[in-house]
Design an enzyme around this catalytic site. Sequence first.
Site, mmCIF file in Angstrom:
data_model
loop_
_atom_site.group_PDB
_atom_site.id
_atom_site.type_symbol
_atom_site.label_atom_id
_atom_site.label_comp_id
_atom_site.label_asym_id
_atom_site.label_seq_id
_atom_site.Cartn_x
_atom_site.Cartn_y
_atom_site.Cartn_z
ATOM 1 N N ASP A 139 0.858 -1.191 0.000
ATOM 2 C CA ASP A 139 0.000 0.000 0.000
ATOM 3 C C ASP A 139 0.883 1.225 0.000
ATOM 4 O OD1 ASP A 139 -0.136 0.881 3.202
ATOM 5 O OD2 ASP A 139 -0.022 -1.297 2.920
ATOM 6 N N GLU A 192 -8.238 4.691 11.553
ATOM 7 C CA GLU A 192 -7.228 4.514 12.596
ATOM 8 C C GLU A 192 -6.937 5.867 13.234
ATOM 9 O OE1 GLU A 192 -3.123 3.978 11.133
ATOM 10 O OE2 GLU A 192 -3.956 4.045 9.096
#
Length: 296
Positions: A8, A99
């Site tokens: 990612d 997050e």
Amino acid sequence: MARTYAVDVATYQPSNLTSYHSHGAKDVLVKVSEGTGYFNPKASAQIKSAHDNHMYVHGYHFALFGNSVSQAKAEAKFFVHRAEYLNISKKRYLPLDWETGDGNVITGSKYSNTKAILAFMKVVSDAGYKVMLYSSASLMRTAIDTEKVVRKYGTCLWVAAYPYSGATYKPDFNYFPSMNGVALWQFTDNWCGLNVDGNISLINLHHDAVAKKKVVAEKTAKKSEPKVIGIAYAPIINGDPKWSIKLIDDKGHYKKDEYIPTNSNWKVFATKTLKGMKCYKLGTNQWAPAKFFKMK
């Protein structure tokens, strides 16, 4: 069960992704957007490089909505708009990254956090994309009702859990963060010393490619028109319709990225023992272990 490497990337990574592909990454998850105003300025170049390297491209969004349903919906619409602008295929995944960081509030109740997360995922799903939820293993256990998410969207969790720091080349499944619904495990933030997150898939992230392989196998079989000795049925394995069976070549080696789906019928052209396993020939240089089939 699928096992492929994925990276990612965001603005911290280069626009040229060739090095990741050369180390074995098949998929790339490109950061597309954050909140309702930021988009990754490198996304277009990173996606082009991924396509040039024949990698599968997915996109993700970094959440700032905390536990606000209205803000979650607004961010999801912004995300979808950017993903469509970048021409990310609707055969791929658009994960939500929820997050701590950049002001995202994670201290709401598990109920309110999950409600907002599901509101975001619904907008993305309704737009025709596959959805996934990313967070750390600790947050998934304490701040999110992941069972509710999995009931709604199936195996869709992308979990970050690093067993140790430093350059890591492959996952150690002795440290796998066991929980229901894990589709992708981020096992390091420094894969192969390349300063990029390393992930391993636990599901097939691109079933359309499997379908194409199946069509190729069928066309190949029709061209040669060999004698059919029977029809074999491949039942669903372990009750999971997403499982697929990996094909083997005529030397007994598993073929790279070639699978067939379960709950399907196959013509059998020959039987042969390969590496101590009884196998069925399903096409030209395409064999599969007989233990996964029932002859009709």
